[in-house]
Motif scaffolding. Structure first.
Motif, PDB file in Angstrom:
ATOM      1  N   SER A 111       6.253  -4.945  -6.266  1.00  0.00           N
ATOM      2  CA  SER A 111       6.142  -3.593  -6.825  1.00  0.00           C
ATOM      3  C   SER A 111       4.849  -3.491  -7.620  1.00  0.00           C
ATOM      4  O   SER A 111       4.250  -4.499  -7.975  1.00  0.00           O
ATOM      5  CB  SER A 111       7.348  -3.294  -7.725  1.00  0.00           C
ATOM      6  OG  SER A 111       7.448  -4.253  -8.755  1.00  0.00           O
ATOM      7  N   ALA A 112       4.444  -2.257  -7.882  1.00  0.00           N
ATOM      8  CA  ALA A 112       3.194  -2.030  -8.621  1.00  0.00           C
ATOM      9  C   ALA A 112       3.356  -2.353 -10.104  1.00  0.00           C
ATOM     10  O   ALA A 112       2.388  -2.702 -10.771  1.00  0.00           O
ATOM     11  CB  ALA A 112       2.729  -0.591  -8.443  1.00  0.00           C
ATOM     12  N   GLU A 143      -0.532  -4.517  -8.385  1.00  0.00           N
ATOM     13  CA  GLU A 143      -0.971  -3.163  -8.731  1.00  0.00           C
ATOM     14  C   GLU A 143      -1.664  -2.464  -7.564  1.00  0.00           C
ATOM     15  O   GLU A 143      -1.727  -1.236  -7.521  1.00  0.00           O
ATOM     16  CB  GLU A 143      -1.896  -3.212  -9.947  1.00  0.00           C
ATOM     17  CG  GLU A 143      -1.195  -3.693 -11.200  1.00  0.00           C
ATOM     18  CD  GLU A 143      -2.148  -3.929 -12.365  1.00  0.00           C
ATOM     19  OE1 GLU A 143      -3.373  -3.764 -12.195  1.00  0.00           O
ATOM     20  OE2 GLU A 143      -1.650  -4.274 -13.453  1.00  0.00           O
ATOM     21  N   GLY A 147       2.244   2.149  -5.939  1.00  0.00           N
ATOM     22  CA  GLY A 147       3.605   2.506  -6.326  1.00  0.00           C
ATOM     23  C   GLY A 147       4.549   2.171  -5.190  1.00  0.00           C
ATOM     24  O   GLY A 147       4.134   1.739  -4.120  1.00  0.00           O
ATOM     25  N   GLY A 148       5.833   2.354  -5.408  1.00  0.00           N
ATOM     26  CA  GLY A 148       6.819   2.029  -4.379  1.00  0.00           C
ATOM     27  C   GLY A 148       7.113   0.549  -4.338  1.00  0.00           C
ATOM     28  O   GLY A 148       6.826  -0.183  -5.286  1.00  0.00           O
ATOM     29  N   SER A 161       5.481   1.266   0.130  1.00  0.00           N
ATOM     30  CA  SER A 161       4.474   1.370  -0.930  1.00  0.00           C
ATOM     31  C   SER A 161       3.641   2.635  -0.739  1.00  0.00           C
ATOM     32  O   SER A 161       3.491   3.134   0.378  1.00  0.00           O
ATOM     33  CB  SER A 161       3.558   0.140  -0.915  1.00  0.00           C
ATOM     34  OG  SER A 161       2.789   0.114   0.272  1.00  0.00           O
ATOM     35  N   ILE A 162       3.106   3.101  -1.811  1.00  0.00           N
ATOM     36  CA  ILE A 162       2.218   4.270  -1.759  1.00  0.00           C
ATOM     37  C   ILE A 162       0.973   3.918  -0.947  1.00  0.00           C
ATOM     38  O   ILE A 162       0.502   4.714  -0.147  1.00  0.00           O
ATOM     39  CB  ILE A 162       1.828   4.738  -3.183  1.00  0.00           C
ATOM     40  CG1 ILE A 162       3.058   5.114  -3.999  1.00  0.00           C
ATOM     41  CG2 ILE A 162       0.811   5.871  -3.117  1.00  0.00           C
ATOM     42  CD1 ILE A 162       3.820   6.316  -3.478  1.00  0.00           C
TER      43      ILE A 162
END
Length: 176
Positions: A111-112, A143, A147-148, A161-162
């Motif tokens: 995750s981020a 990072e 996100g996601g 993920s973004i």
């Protein structure tokens, strides 16, 4: 080499299971392999053709005081057959057999930001309910995914993920 490691690991696994010592043998195998990786002199001693099988078996007795007889005898067989360098592959194979026996599955979540405990538990419970196996969850922060989440279960990857979504959008725009 992999076939050789499989045969040896299955033999060790079978003997350990029969004696009810799977966890103990797993710990001793891991500790021994770790020691060989960490200590160059120990590694050189057990892998070098310059030392006799007798010297190596005597070394086993000195290094592994209190180790289980199954494990000590197993190492002596490896020494007699000049197969000690296969120990790291044997360890990996044994670990796979052990995980299968205990119905464990490794799940890696990236995750981020640091994942909330409740979310991690929900992911773990969801995978356990869908697979019927006990999950060993590991979490990582990256990072760069923006996100996601990225969830890896065995050879399956769910990339939510973004970064991945942006990449798909970029490819769609490029095709248009």
């Amino acid at each position: 080499m992999e076939e050789l490691a499989r045969v040896y690991s299955e033999a060790l696994f079978g003997a350990a299971k029969k004696q009810g010592k799977l966890d103990l043998i797993r710990e001793q195998l891991s500790a021994f392999a770790d020691a060989l990786e960490a200590n160059r002199e120990l590694n050189l001693f057990f892998f070098s053709p310059y030392f006799s099988s007798r010297d190596k078996k005597d070394g086993i007795g000195k290094v592994l005081v209190g180790a289980d007889e199954i494990f000590i005898n197993f190492l002596k067989v490896l020494i007699d057959n000049h197969r000690m360098p296969v120990i790291f592959r044997i360890r990996r194979q044994f670990e796979s057999l052990w995980k299968e026996e205990h119905r464990l599955i490794s799940v890696d979540v990236t995750s981020a930001i640091e994942l909330d405990e409740n979310i991690a538990r929900q992911i773990q419970e969801r995978v356990e309910s869908q697979t019927g196996r006990t999950v060993q969850l590991s979490r990582h922060v990256d990072e760069d995914i923006i996100g996601g989440l990225i969830v890896r279960v065995s050879n399956m990857i769910l990339d939510a993920s973004i970064r991945n979504q942006l990449e798909r959008l970029r490819r769609q725009v490029a095709r248009a």
